[in-house]
Design a protein around this motif. Sequence first.
Motif, short mmCIF file in Angstrom:
data_model
loop_
_atom_site.label_atom_id
_atom_site.label_comp_id
_atom_site.label_asym_id
_atom_site.label_seq_id
_atom_site.Cartn_x
_atom_site.Cartn_y
_atom_site.Cartn_z
N THR A 72 11.35 56.41 20.24
CA THR A 72 10.37 56.32 21.32
C THR A 72 9.51 57.77 21.46
OG1 THR A 72 11.99 57.26 22.73
CG2 THR A 72 11.55 54.82 22.79
N SER A 73 9.73 58.53 20.38
CA SER A 73 8.64 59.69 20.40
C SER A 73 7.35 59.50 20.15
CB SER A 73 9.31 60.61 19.32
OG SER A 73 8.25 61.70 19.00
N LEU A 74 6.67 59.75 21.30
CA LEU A 74 5.13 59.65 21.07
C LEU A 74 4.30 60.41 20.21
CD1 LEU A 74 4.32 58.96 24.90
CD2 LEU A 74 4.52 57.19 23.15
N SER A 77 -0.63 51.53 15.91
CA SER A 77 0.57 52.24 15.73
C SER A 77 1.44 52.28 17.11
CB SER A 77 0.32 53.82 15.19
OG SER A 77 -0.49 54.43 16.13
N VAL A 78 2.44 51.67 17.25
CA VAL A 78 3.30 51.40 18.24
C VAL A 78 4.63 51.99 18.44
CG1 VAL A 78 1.86 49.21 18.78
CG2 VAL A 78 4.08 49.03 17.60
N CYS A 79 5.50 51.99 19.42
CA CYS A 79 7.01 52.18 19.48
C CYS A 79 7.43 51.53 20.69
CB CYS A 79 6.91 53.92 19.63
SG CYS A 79 6.25 54.56 21.12
N PRO A 80 8.71 51.32 20.81
CA PRO A 80 9.26 50.56 21.64
C PRO A 80 9.07 51.18 23.18
CG PRO A 80 10.89 51.07 19.94
CD PRO A 80 9.71 51.96 19.74
N SER A 81 9.00 50.18 24.21
CA SER A 81 9.06 50.68 25.63
C SER A 81 10.06 51.40 26.00
CB SER A 81 8.64 49.52 26.52
OG SER A 81 9.87 48.51 26.21
N HIS A 82 11.10 51.19 25.55
CA HIS A 82 12.35 52.03 25.88
C HIS A 82 13.33 51.88 24.53
CE1 HIS A 82 12.76 48.15 27.15
NE2 HIS A 82 13.81 47.86 26.68
N GLY A 83 14.16 53.20 24.75
CA GLY A 83 15.26 53.27 23.61
C GLY A 83 15.56 54.44 23.15
N VAL A 84 15.46 54.65 21.97
CA VAL A 84 16.17 56.31 21.49
C VAL A 84 15.07 56.90 20.80
CG1 VAL A 84 16.39 55.08 19.22
CG2 VAL A 84 18.09 57.11 20.15
N PRO A 85 15.17 58.45 21.54
CA PRO A 85 13.83 59.28 20.90
C PRO A 85 13.93 59.61 19.63
CG PRO A 85 15.70 60.28 22.25
CD PRO A 85 15.89 58.93 22.46
N SER A 86 15.04 59.66 18.89
CA SER A 86 14.95 59.84 17.21
C SER A 86 16.13 59.04 16.77
CB SER A 86 15.13 61.14 17.19
OG SER A 86 16.35 61.76 17.53
N PHE A 117 24.35 54.24 15.43
CA PHE A 117 24.30 53.64 16.80
C PHE A 117 22.74 53.91 17.05
CE2 PHE A 117 25.07 52.89 21.39
CZ PHE A 117 24.01 53.75 21.82
N ASP A 118 21.99 55.04 16.70
CA ASP A 118 20.63 54.98 17.02
C ASP A 118 19.92 53.77 16.36
OD1 ASP A 118 20.35 58.49 16.67
OD2 ASP A 118 21.46 57.15 18.31
N GLU A 119 20.25 53.64 15.32
CA GLU A 119 19.58 52.46 14.57
C GLU A 119 19.56 51.01 15.16
OE1 GLU A 119 18.67 52.98 10.05
OE2 GLU A 119 20.42 51.80 10.48
N ALA A 120 21.12 50.97 15.68
CA ALA A 120 21.04 49.74 16.36
C ALA A 120 20.12 49.52 17.59
CB ALA A 120 22.47 49.52 17.03
N ILE A 121 19.73 50.57 18.46
CA ILE A 121 19.14 50.47 19.54
C ILE A 121 17.71 50.55 18.93
CG2 ILE A 121 18.20 51.89 21.41
CD1 ILE A 121 21.18 51.36 21.75
N GLY A 122 17.23 51.23 17.86
CA GLY A 122 15.90 51.13 17.45
C GLY A 122 15.66 49.95 16.77
#
Length: 250
Positions: free
Chosen positions: A13-15, A37-46, A51-56
Amino acid sequence: MTTLRIQVINPNTSLAMTQTIGEAARMVASAGTEILSVCPSHGVPSIEGHFDEAIGAMGVLEQVTLGERAGVDGHIIACFGDPGLLAARELATGPVVGIAEAAMHMATLLATRFSIVTTLPRTVIIARHLLRQYGFEQHCQAVHAIDLPVLSLEDGTGFAQQKVRERCIQAKAQDNCGAIVLGCGGMANLARELSHELGIPVIDGVSAAVKMVEALLGLGLGTSKHGDLAKPNPKPLTGPYAIFNDPSVM
Ligand code: 5HY
């Protein structure tokens, strides 16, 4: 001339990193290709582990669904773990390409052996899993980490970029590799300069993926809907997953 619309999804979610990735994609996109270019509305900053991958991955599926609804022609997953790649292909009709697989494919077209430079030691295993999954293990000499967090690439100091440069110089000297793959979406803007300085192909997956999706669309090809990448069997999803109860993806 038909305009191609390619969605480049940064799964974190890093803009700032989404902007870095978008700029790199637009640098290489052909005239007539629109990059979203987009990113999720909520989730993990990096993304720095399983675990981070599952959220991503859930963020990727959310953005693919929104992109399909908006009628984009193709999708790129701009995180070096290619999180949610196969699930995203089930939802999409156009091509879906991950930056890790794109960079690995391209590296093997240019050199018999390549090395990878990524961020944290704990993500090296993720790159190794993908090398095996994609069948590139025997092409990869080594996987190196700069031992800095992903978002250090966006802190504006240039320290992480310097570490990437040093690791690439070391890899070329030690690994006897003919090419280097940059193992993070946030490194997308470093490839051209490093290729020039090191005198060997240094490949970033964002640029590689843009050219591959353009090539696939140019051939009129999309994700096969026969077999395991067919649309998911429709069933009522609940809660935050209700977004997928959408005819454009189900
Ligand atoms: C990436 N993480 O490309 C990976 C890099 C890594 O948030 N974007 C992230 O180290 O796995």
